[in-house]
Design a protein around this motif. Structure first.
Motif, PDB file in Angstrom:
ATOM      1  N   ASP A  53      56.850  54.174  41.440  1.00  0.00           N
ATOM      2  CA  ASP A  53      56.581  55.520  41.942  1.00  0.00           C
ATOM      3  C   ASP A  53      56.537  55.486  43.467  1.00  0.00           C
ATOM      4  O   ASP A  53      55.599  54.948  44.053  1.00  0.00           O
ATOM      5  CB  ASP A  53      55.252  56.034  41.388  1.00  0.00           C
ATOM      6  N   PRO A  54      57.529  56.071  44.144  1.00  0.00           N
ATOM      7  CA  PRO A  54      57.587  55.993  45.607  1.00  0.00           C
ATOM      8  C   PRO A  54      56.442  56.721  46.299  1.00  0.00           C
ATOM      9  O   PRO A  54      56.149  56.458  47.467  1.00  0.00           O
ATOM     10  CB  PRO A  54      58.940  56.632  45.945  1.00  0.00           C
ATOM     11  N   GLU A  55      55.781  57.637  45.602  1.00  0.00           N
ATOM     12  CA  GLU A  55      54.693  58.399  46.197  1.00  0.00           C
ATOM     13  C   GLU A  55      53.335  57.753  45.966  1.00  0.00           C
ATOM     14  O   GLU A  55      52.314  58.262  46.426  1.00  0.00           O
ATOM     15  CB  GLU A  55      54.698  59.828  45.634  1.00  0.00           C
ATOM     16  N   PHE A  56      53.325  56.625  45.244  1.00  0.00           N
ATOM     17  CA  PHE A  56      52.070  55.944  44.954  1.00  0.00           C
ATOM     18  C   PHE A  56      51.958  54.738  45.887  1.00  0.00           C
ATOM     19  O   PHE A  56      52.428  53.650  45.589  1.00  0.00           O
ATOM     20  CB  PHE A  56      52.035  55.498  43.481  1.00  0.00           C
ATOM     21  N   GLY A  57      51.327  54.969  47.039  1.00  0.00           N
ATOM     22  CA  GLY A  57      51.268  53.952  48.078  1.00  0.00           C
ATOM     23  C   GLY A  57      50.075  53.022  47.948  1.00  0.00           C
ATOM     24  O   GLY A  57      49.323  53.061  46.970  1.00  0.00           O
ATOM     25  N   GLU A  58      49.872  52.193  48.971  1.00  0.00           N
ATOM     26  CA  GLU A  58      48.809  51.186  48.921  1.00  0.00           C
ATOM     27  C   GLU A  58      47.432  51.817  48.807  1.00  0.00           C
ATOM     28  O   GLU A  58      46.567  51.311  48.089  1.00  0.00           O
ATOM     29  CB  GLU A  58      48.864  50.292  50.157  1.00  0.00           C
ATOM     30  N   SER A  59      47.198  52.912  49.521  1.00  0.00           N
ATOM     31  CA  SER A  59      45.881  53.549  49.454  1.00  0.00           C
ATOM     32  C   SER A  59      45.596  54.070  48.056  1.00  0.00           C
ATOM     33  O   SER A  59      44.459  53.969  47.565  1.00  0.00           O
ATOM     34  CB  SER A  59      45.781  54.683  50.474  1.00  0.00           C
ATOM     35  N   GLU A  60      46.622  54.609  47.381  1.00  0.00           N
ATOM     36  CA  GLU A  60      46.440  55.080  46.005  1.00  0.00           C
ATOM     37  C   GLU A  60      46.188  53.914  45.050  1.00  0.00           C
ATOM     38  O   GLU A  60      45.367  54.012  44.132  1.00  0.00           O
ATOM     39  CB  GLU A  60      47.666  55.870  45.543  1.00  0.00           C
ATOM     40  N   VAL A  61      46.893  52.804  45.295  1.00  0.00           N
ATOM     41  CA  VAL A  61      46.685  51.620  44.459  1.00  0.00           C
ATOM     42  C   VAL A  61      45.255  51.113  44.604  1.00  0.00           C
ATOM     43  O   VAL A  61      44.567  50.830  43.619  1.00  0.00           O
ATOM     44  CB  VAL A  61      47.690  50.510  44.844  1.00  0.00           C
ATOM     45  N   LEU A  62      44.791  51.003  45.841  1.00  0.00           N
ATOM     46  CA  LEU A  62      43.434  50.510  46.083  1.00  0.00           C
ATOM     47  C   LEU A  62      42.393  51.438  45.482  1.00  0.00           C
ATOM     48  O   LEU A  62      41.368  50.982  44.943  1.00  0.00           O
ATOM     49  CB  LEU A  62      43.194  50.337  47.576  1.00  0.00           C
ATOM     50  N   TYR A  63      42.621  52.732  45.551  1.00  0.00           N
ATOM     51  CA  TYR A  63      41.667  53.678  44.964  1.00  0.00           C
ATOM     52  C   TYR A  63      41.623  53.502  43.445  1.00  0.00           C
ATOM     53  O   TYR A  63      40.532  53.441  42.853  1.00  0.00           O
ATOM     54  CB  TYR A  63      42.061  55.116  45.310  1.00  0.00           C
ATOM     55  N   TRP A  64      42.797  53.427  42.809  1.00  0.00           N
ATOM     56  CA  TRP A  64      42.847  53.289  41.342  1.00  0.00           C
ATOM     57  C   TRP A  64      42.163  51.997  40.916  1.00  0.00           C
ATOM     58  O   TRP A  64      41.353  51.989  39.982  1.00  0.00           O
ATOM     59  CB  TRP A  64      44.296  53.292  40.872  1.00  0.00           C
ATOM     60  N   VAL A  65      42.489  50.912  41.596  1.00  0.00           N
ATOM     61  CA  VAL A  65      41.894  49.629  41.237  1.00  0.00           C
ATOM     62  C   VAL A  65      40.385  49.649  41.464  1.00  0.00           C
ATOM     63  O   VAL A  65      39.618  49.137  40.650  1.00  0.00           O
ATOM     64  CB  VAL A  65      42.557  48.485  42.032  1.00  0.00           C
ATOM     65  N   GLY A  66      39.956  50.262  42.563  1.00  0.00           N
ATOM     66  CA  GLY A  66      38.522  50.369  42.819  1.00  0.00           C
ATOM     67  C   GLY A  66      37.798  51.128  41.729  1.00  0.00           C
ATOM     68  O   GLY A  66      36.717  50.725  41.277  1.00  0.00           O
ATOM     69  N   GLU A  67      38.387  52.229  41.283  1.00  0.00           N
ATOM     70  CA  GLU A  67      37.803  52.998  40.193  1.00  0.00           C
ATOM     71  C   GLU A  67      37.784  52.193  38.897  1.00  0.00           C
ATOM     72  O   GLU A  67      36.812  52.229  38.134  1.00  0.00           O
ATOM     73  CB  GLU A  67      38.597  54.301  39.986  1.00  0.00           C
ATOM     74  N   ALA A  68      38.854  51.447  38.653  1.00  0.00           N
ATOM     75  CA  ALA A  68      38.924  50.626  37.445  1.00  0.00           C
ATOM     76  C   ALA A  68      37.858  49.541  37.454  1.00  0.00           C
ATOM     77  O   ALA A  68      37.172  49.303  36.451  1.00  0.00           O
ATOM     78  CB  ALA A  68      40.320  50.002  37.309  1.00  0.00           C
ATOM     79  N   VAL A  69      37.701  48.870  38.592  1.00  0.00           N
ATOM     80  CA  VAL A  69      36.695  47.810  38.700  1.00  0.00           C
ATOM     81  C   VAL A  69      35.297  48.378  38.514  1.00  0.00           C
ATOM     82  O   VAL A  69      34.460  47.792  37.809  1.00  0.00           O
ATOM     83  CB  VAL A  69      36.830  47.087  40.056  1.00  0.00           C
ATOM     84  N   ASP A  70      35.009  49.520  39.141  1.00  0.00           N
ATOM     85  CA  ASP A  70      33.696  50.152  38.973  1.00  0.00           C
ATOM     86  C   ASP A  70      33.436  50.482  37.507  1.00  0.00           C
ATOM     87  O   ASP A  70      32.312  50.299  36.998  1.00  0.00           O
ATOM     88  CB  ASP A  70      33.607  51.430  39.810  1.00  0.00           C
TER      89      ASP A  70
END
Length: 286
Positions: A110-127
């Protein structure tokens, strides 16, 4: 540094027929115990013989009664009062791997899913996984660059993540096309992380067994995790209320109080709540 976690109600998940009899010669004899025999059956309660453990260098060195630990050991060790909390072997999550694989693939394409979006998703998943009590996360495939966000956020790569796990749960074997179409949305609401364990289980006891001893057996790691025994990793998932006193639906809404990985507290629900409150107040002030 030796650490003692005491005043807990320990479910060791050790089958009665193979109760731990291993002794650690480096510990005073009064710290040894062979009474850890709670398997987590529907009728089980925390073993009355186990209310404390000692660990050193991330490994359990003694399991038994706090009153039986020697004065010498108590002077040497860092003491942690669990205040009556209920303790299980650290939960091993073999259920989230397919969702994380799907996220990796979707985020990569997904070209619109950048590093900041990845970090947010992973952060939410870890929490979310912390809230469920996940001590060790199992992933398919190697720890390549796509897994870097998990390593950066979790911070304890070697002990919190196991890579190249080939084991597949019953849930994963029954996946269908389109199951992960919305995987890039909030992982907390997707019900694809951790939650399939509830679908695979018939009771709370069954679910916890799948997250501890059975999970360790399935991934070939029963020799060092999955039960609370001398010589195994000091990995624990701690609840302030006993999940065995709840039904499966209520357990699905339970929240872990502490996660201890290799003897270290890596997650505290209280600390997490205080951090979130601080962030909220800071945002309102500034």
């Amino acid at each position: 540094m030796k650490k003692i976690y005491y005043n807990g109600r320990f479910h060791t998940m050790v089958p009665s027929a193979s109760a731990n009899t291993k002794e650690n010669a480096s510990e005073p004899s009064s710290t040894r115990s062979s009474a850890a025999v709670d398997v987590g059956s529907p009728q089980s309660s925390p073993s009355s013989a186990v209310d404390a453990i000692c660990c050193e260098d991330g490994v359990i060195t003694a399991v038994g009664r706090y009153d039986d630990f020697s004065e010498e050991l108590l002077r040497e060790a860092e003491l942690h009062d669990l205040d009556g909390a209920v303790v299980f072997p650290g939960f091993i999550d073999t259920y989230s791997a397919p969702a994380i694989d799907a996220f990796d693939n979707a985020a990569e394409t997904d070209p619109e899913f950048g590093e900041s979006e990845v970090l947010y998703w992973v952060g939410e998943a870890v929490d979310y996984l912390n809230d469920k009590g996940v001590c060790v996360l199992c992933l398919h495939g190697p720890g390549d660059r796509r897994r870097a966000p998990f390593r950066r956020i979790i911070g304890t790569e070697d002990s919190s993540i196991i890579y190249d796990v080939s084991w597949q749960t019953a849930f994963e074997k029954e996946l269908y096309d389109g199951c992960f179409d919305a995987i890039l949305e909030n992982p907390r609401t997707s019900l694809l992380l951790f939650n399939p364990v509830y679908d695979d289980s018939e009771s709370v006891q069954d679910a916890i067994l799948r997250l501890t001893r059975t999970a360790a057996e399935n991934i070939g790691r029963l020799e060092d995790m999955g039960t609370i025994e001398v010589g195994k990793k000091a990995n624990f998932t701690v609840f302030d209320e006993d999940p065995y006193e709840k039904d499966l639906k209520a357990f699905a809404h339970s929240h872990a109080d502490l996660i201890i990985n290799e003897g270290n507290i890596v997650y505290s629900a209280y600390d997490q709540a205080m951090e979130e409150l601080y962030d909220l107040l800071s945002n309102q002030m500034f």
